[in-house]
Design a protein around this motif. Structure first.
Motif, PDB file in Angstrom:
ATOM      1  N   ASP A  74      45.558  29.454  45.790  1.00  0.00           N
ATOM      2  CA  ASP A  74      45.029  30.816  45.751  1.00  0.00           C
ATOM      3  C   ASP A  74      43.614  30.862  45.191  1.00  0.00           C
ATOM      4  OD1 ASP A  74      47.304  31.880  46.862  1.00  0.00           O
ATOM      5  OD2 ASP A  74      48.243  32.393  44.963  1.00  0.00           O
ATOM      6  N   LEU A  75      43.280  29.925  44.309  1.00  0.00           N
ATOM      7  CA  LEU A  75      41.915  29.854  43.782  1.00  0.00           C
ATOM      8  C   LEU A  75      40.914  29.617  44.911  1.00  0.00           C
ATOM      9  CD1 LEU A  75      39.865  29.631  41.438  1.00  0.00           C
ATOM     10  CD2 LEU A  75      40.479  27.209  41.261  1.00  0.00           C
ATOM     11  N   PHE A  76      41.278  28.737  45.846  1.00  0.00           N
ATOM     12  CA  PHE A  76      40.368  28.423  46.953  1.00  0.00           C
ATOM     13  C   PHE A  76      40.510  29.378  48.139  1.00  0.00           C
ATOM     14  CE2 PHE A  76      40.275  24.407  44.647  1.00  0.00           C
ATOM     15  CZ  PHE A  76      38.939  24.056  44.746  1.00  0.00           C
ATOM     16  N   ALA A  77      41.488  30.303  48.067  1.00  0.00           N
ATOM     17  CA  ALA A  77      41.689  31.273  49.146  1.00  0.00           C
ATOM     18  C   ALA A  77      41.423  32.695  48.652  1.00  0.00           C
ATOM     19  CB  ALA A  77      43.109  31.151  49.696  1.00  0.00           C
ATOM     20  N   MET A  78      40.539  32.838  47.678  1.00  0.00           N
ATOM     21  CA  MET A  78      40.264  34.148  47.095  1.00  0.00           C
ATOM     22  C   MET A  78      39.715  35.116  48.135  1.00  0.00           C
ATOM     23  SD  MET A  78      38.453  33.396  43.425  1.00  0.00           S
ATOM     24  CE  MET A  78      37.168  32.391  44.182  1.00  0.00           C
ATOM     25  N   PRO A  79      40.093  36.400  48.030  1.00  0.00           N
ATOM     26  CA  PRO A  79      39.478  37.405  48.900  1.00  0.00           C
ATOM     27  C   PRO A  79      37.963  37.463  48.689  1.00  0.00           C
ATOM     28  CG  PRO A  79      41.400  38.310  47.759  1.00  0.00           C
ATOM     29  CD  PRO A  79      41.105  36.985  47.129  1.00  0.00           C
ATOM     30  N   LYS A  80      37.249  37.931  49.714  1.00  0.00           N
ATOM     31  CA  LYS A  80      35.784  38.021  49.668  1.00  0.00           C
ATOM     32  C   LYS A  80      35.315  38.811  48.451  1.00  0.00           C
ATOM     33  CE  LYS A  80      31.982  40.144  52.297  1.00  0.00           C
ATOM     34  NZ  LYS A  80      31.657  40.905  53.526  1.00  0.00           N
ATOM     35  N   THR A  81      35.969  39.947  48.187  1.00  0.00           N
ATOM     36  CA  THR A  81      35.566  40.786  47.061  1.00  0.00           C
ATOM     37  C   THR A  81      35.660  40.031  45.743  1.00  0.00           C
ATOM     38  OG1 THR A  81      36.293  42.776  48.228  1.00  0.00           O
ATOM     39  CG2 THR A  81      36.055  42.946  45.846  1.00  0.00           C
ATOM     40  N   MET A  82      36.693  39.231  45.603  1.00  0.00           N
ATOM     41  CA  MET A  82      36.909  38.485  44.365  1.00  0.00           C
ATOM     42  C   MET A  82      35.823  37.430  44.173  1.00  0.00           C
ATOM     43  SD  MET A  82      40.505  36.795  43.217  1.00  0.00           S
ATOM     44  CE  MET A  82      40.781  36.127  41.588  1.00  0.00           C
ATOM     45  N   ARG A  83      35.420  36.762  45.255  1.00  0.00           N
ATOM     46  CA  ARG A  83      34.350  35.763  45.150  1.00  0.00           C
ATOM     47  C   ARG A  83      33.038  36.423  44.723  1.00  0.00           C
ATOM     48  NH1 ARG A  83      36.498  34.180  50.179  1.00  0.00           N
ATOM     49  NH2 ARG A  83      34.610  34.950  51.238  1.00  0.00           N
ATOM     50  N   GLN A  84      32.771  37.598  45.279  1.00  0.00           N
ATOM     51  CA  GLN A  84      31.534  38.295  44.926  1.00  0.00           C
ATOM     52  C   GLN A  84      31.554  38.763  43.476  1.00  0.00           C
ATOM     53  OE1 GLN A  84      31.913  41.249  47.993  1.00  0.00           O
ATOM     54  NE2 GLN A  84      30.513  40.199  49.392  1.00  0.00           N
ATOM     55  N   LEU A  85      32.709  39.289  43.057  1.00  0.00           N
ATOM     56  CA  LEU A  85      32.826  39.762  41.677  1.00  0.00           C
ATOM     57  C   LEU A  85      32.773  38.619  40.667  1.00  0.00           C
ATOM     58  CD1 LEU A  85      35.572  42.529  41.977  1.00  0.00           C
ATOM     59  CD2 LEU A  85      33.226  42.867  41.177  1.00  0.00           C
ATOM     60  N   ALA A  86      33.103  37.408  41.108  1.00  0.00           N
ATOM     61  CA  ALA A  86      33.078  36.262  40.194  1.00  0.00           C
ATOM     62  C   ALA A  86      31.690  36.078  39.591  1.00  0.00           C
ATOM     63  CB  ALA A  86      33.509  34.995  40.930  1.00  0.00           C
ATOM     64  N   VAL A  87      30.649  36.283  40.395  1.00  0.00           N
ATOM     65  CA  VAL A  87      29.278  36.132  39.904  1.00  0.00           C
ATOM     66  C   VAL A  87      28.972  37.221  38.872  1.00  0.00           C
ATOM     67  CG1 VAL A  87      26.843  36.037  40.559  1.00  0.00           C
ATOM     68  CG2 VAL A  87      28.594  35.131  42.106  1.00  0.00           C
ATOM     69  N   VAL A  88      29.390  38.453  39.192  1.00  0.00           N
ATOM     70  CA  VAL A  88      29.173  39.573  38.274  1.00  0.00           C
ATOM     71  C   VAL A  88      29.864  39.311  36.948  1.00  0.00           C
ATOM     72  CG1 VAL A  88      29.480  42.051  37.928  1.00  0.00           C
ATOM     73  CG2 VAL A  88      28.979  41.165  40.222  1.00  0.00           C
ATOM     74  N   GLN A  89      31.122  38.872  37.025  1.00  0.00           N
ATOM     75  CA  GLN A  89      31.893  38.610  35.812  1.00  0.00           C
ATOM     76  C   GLN A  89      31.277  37.485  34.983  1.00  0.00           C
ATOM     77  OE1 GLN A  89      33.543  41.395  35.621  1.00  0.00           O
ATOM     78  NE2 GLN A  89      35.517  40.487  35.142  1.00  0.00           N
ATOM     79  N   PHE A  90      30.772  36.463  35.654  1.00  0.00           N
ATOM     80  CA  PHE A  90      30.189  35.333  34.921  1.00  0.00           C
ATOM     81  C   PHE A  90      29.075  35.804  33.990  1.00  0.00           C
ATOM     82  CE2 PHE A  90      27.006  32.121  34.234  1.00  0.00           C
ATOM     83  CZ  PHE A  90      27.750  31.009  33.887  1.00  0.00           C
ATOM     84  N   PHE A  91      28.111  36.522  34.527  1.00  0.00           N
ATOM     85  CA  PHE A  91      26.967  36.930  33.714  1.00  0.00           C
ATOM     86  C   PHE A  91      27.336  38.032  32.712  1.00  0.00           C
ATOM     87  CE2 PHE A  91      24.653  35.092  37.412  1.00  0.00           C
ATOM     88  CZ  PHE A  91      23.950  34.130  36.716  1.00  0.00           C
ATOM     89  N   SER A  92      28.288  38.897  33.086  1.00  0.00           N
ATOM     90  CA  SER A  92      28.709  39.965  32.167  1.00  0.00           C
ATOM     91  C   SER A  92      29.351  39.389  30.915  1.00  0.00           C
ATOM     92  CB  SER A  92      29.688  40.908  32.864  1.00  0.00           C
ATOM     93  OG  SER A  92      29.111  41.517  33.992  1.00  0.00           O
ATOM     94  N   TRP A  93      30.278  38.458  31.114  1.00  0.00           N
ATOM     95  CA  TRP A  93      31.026  37.927  29.977  1.00  0.00           C
ATOM     96  C   TRP A  93      30.232  36.891  29.192  1.00  0.00           C
ATOM     97  CZ3 TRP A  93      35.451  39.818  27.945  1.00  0.00           C
ATOM     98  CH2 TRP A  93      36.091  40.808  28.696  1.00  0.00           C
TER      99      TRP A  93
END
Length: 540
Positions: free
Chosen positions: A326-345
């Motif tokens: 599931d980590l490698f099959a993440m929905p598109k939205t989740m992949r995009q939000l991953a970048v946002v979450q990285f810098f936010s946290w």
């Protein structure tokens, strides 16, 4: 947002019914206690570490236990709760077990006699809090239709703010209202901190029990029916992540690449710390904490190698493979939000680690933990946390109204930009009495971080995998914290002469990058429709 009208289910429509305000309140109330626990940890653990003898440049690596625990615990708990069903439902058993363990850890932590015991207790306390917290994110996705998810996550954010206000104010209240001492002999934790942890532990347990016994959950069969009805209303086909599988060869190739990168990075650190050292490094000090970062890179490679071996041997039916797949099959939205979450946290973790020493040194001119000035600064920073989180609680309620009229992604980007200005203001303002001003700005951003990304994501996640995907989503909260724990000490020592206040400058830049990344995020429901349209276009 797309899907608002069609998601308005009724008990007889086949779609998920809306919940009334009292139900949403009860469902979210447990987060009040969880956040009291987390904020007591975030606001006081650096203080405890320094009181027990830790140096400022050692704080980041001592904190590594907290994000490392979340990285391991949350996907596991997500997977287990997705596959649990009994008298107390899917998520609530984990709420209760985690609350019991977290409350005990809060009682024990302020009595740590040595630094290494305190570091170990941080690990245990964070693991317990993560066991309780992770299913709460999936709980909202399970119980609410998409049109109410912003309201549900905003209500969680409201209780996060209120809980943090209580936790932040407790040491200051103990000192100024109850007359307890906020100083203690060298190597001992002040009374104010001890009693704050005792009260927090009791509050955590009581709040979580309220949610456990005042709410219900839908069965897996009911959730499957609701999701099928929603897909039918949207005119999209369901996506099963088990259909998207990396081959054994892809896992093995990827694993070897990550291991080589990790080993090369470790070799560079070894070379930089050796004698003689490369002349091009000049006076740059290569911290030993960077070995941890190299190890994390290599560990991700090892995980992929193990997955490749299991897939090659046909041993796919287990929780480990489900999480990795599931980590490698993440929905598109989740992949995009991953970048946002990285810098936010990354920004928030920088503040949590260095907030107390930064204010003590830069605003109170008292960097020594044994002085009254340092302890006063620590109390003031804790109280400022209450201001920050009180604003977050109010902002969360405002988001319920604003998000109905404004795109959720644009709203989140605006909030992050406001937070960046707040971090920058901490450096510009020298009078500690005025630090409440930047805390207002950071509080708005914090309310957004703990609510809007989850509301954006939830619509793109399969209902039967809500827990595991919320756990995987936590990876993009934990990884930046781990990187912060290994890099911040090096960055401050190398570029800012070890001055902790410049961690706030790093946070400001990080928030700006997160805000920019948010403009590239597609809302979960919109992403589902776009995917279906692309599929139909290919078929035609």
């Amino acid at each position: 947002m797309t899907g608002v009208a069609i998601d308005a289910g009724t008990p007889n429509s086949g779609r998920k019914p809306a919940m009334d305000p009292a139900q949403i309140w009860n469902m979210s109330f447990g987060f009040l206690g969880i956040q009291i626990g987390f904020d007591l940890q975030n606001g006081n653990v650096s203080r405890i570490f320094q009181t027990l003898g830790a140096e400022v440049n050692e704080l980041a690596i001592l904190w590594i236990a907290a994000p490392m625990t979340g990285l391991i615990i949350q996907p596991i708990i997500g997977h287990l709760s997705d596959n649990t069903w009994g008298k107390f439902g899917r998520r609530r058993p984990y709420f209760l077990i985690g609350a019991i363990l977290a409350s005990l850890a809060l009682f024990i932590m302020p009595n740590s006699p040595t630094l290494w015991i305190a570091a170990g207790m941080l690990w245990i306390m964070d693991a317990s809090l993560n066991i309780t917290m992770e299913p709460f994110r999936a709980f909202v996705g399970d119980n609410l239709p998409d049109r109410q998810r912003t309201r549900g996550y905003a209500m969680q954010s409201f209780f996060i703010g209120v809980g943090a206000v209580i936790a932040g104010a407790l040491p200051w209240v103990m000192t100024n209202w109850m007359g307890l001492s906020n100083v203690a002999p060298a190597g001992e934790i002040p009374e104010t901190v001890q009693w704050a942890f005792y009260i927090g532990g009791a509050a955590l347990f009581a709040a979580v029990c309220w949610t456990v016994f005042k709410t219900k959950e839908y069965s897996p069969e009911e959730l499957a029916g609701f999701e099928a009805a929603r897909h039918e209303a949207l005119g999209v086909d369901p996506v099963d992540t088990t259909d998207t599988r990396r081959s054994a060869g892809q896992f093995q190739t990827g694993g070897l690449v990550w291991i080589v990168i990790g080993a090369a990075f470790a070799a560079l650190v070894l070379l930089g710390r050796g004698d003689p050292r490369p002349a091009l490094l000049g006076d740059i000090e290569i911290a030993q904490e960077l070995y941890v970062l190299a190890g994390l890179i290599a560990a991700f490679g090892v995980i992929q190698l193990v997955a490749g071996l299991l897939r090659k041997g046909g041993r796919d039916e287990n929780g480990f493979m489900e999480v990795v797949n599931d980590l490698f099959a993440m929905p598109k939205t989740m992949r995009q939000l991953a970048v946002v979450q990285f810098f936010s946290w990354f920004a928030m973790f920088s503040m949590w680690i260095y907030g107390t020493p930064a204010v003590a040194e830069y605003h109170f001119a008292s960097p020594d933990p044994v002085t009254q000035g340092y302890q006063d600064a620590a109390d003031w920073w804790s109280l400022l946390g209450s201001v920050r989180n009180g604003i977050a609680a109010a902002a969360a309620l405002a988001f319920i109204v604003i998000a109905a009229k404004m795109d959720r992604c644009r709203l989140h980007a605006l909030n992050l930009a406001i937070g960046a200005a707040g971090f920058a203001a901490m450096i510009l303002i020298r009078d500690p009495a005025l630090l409440w001003v930047p805390m207002v700005a950071v509080g708005i951003a914090w309310a957004s971080i703990v609510s809007l990304p989850y509301a954006i994501l939830a619509g793109s996640v399969p209902a039967r995998k809500m827990g595991i995907y919320m756990g995987i989503f936590n990876i993009f909260i934990v990884v930046p914290q781990l990187i912060a724990a290994t890099l911040l000490g090096f960055l401050l020592t190398t570029f800012f002469d070890g001055a902790p206040i410049y961690a706030m400058a790093i946070s400001a830049v990080s928030f700006v990058l997160a805000a920019v990344a948010t403009f590239f995020v597609t809302d979960g429901t919109t992403a589902m429709i776009e995917r279906q349209q692309a599929k139909l276009a290919e078929a035609s």
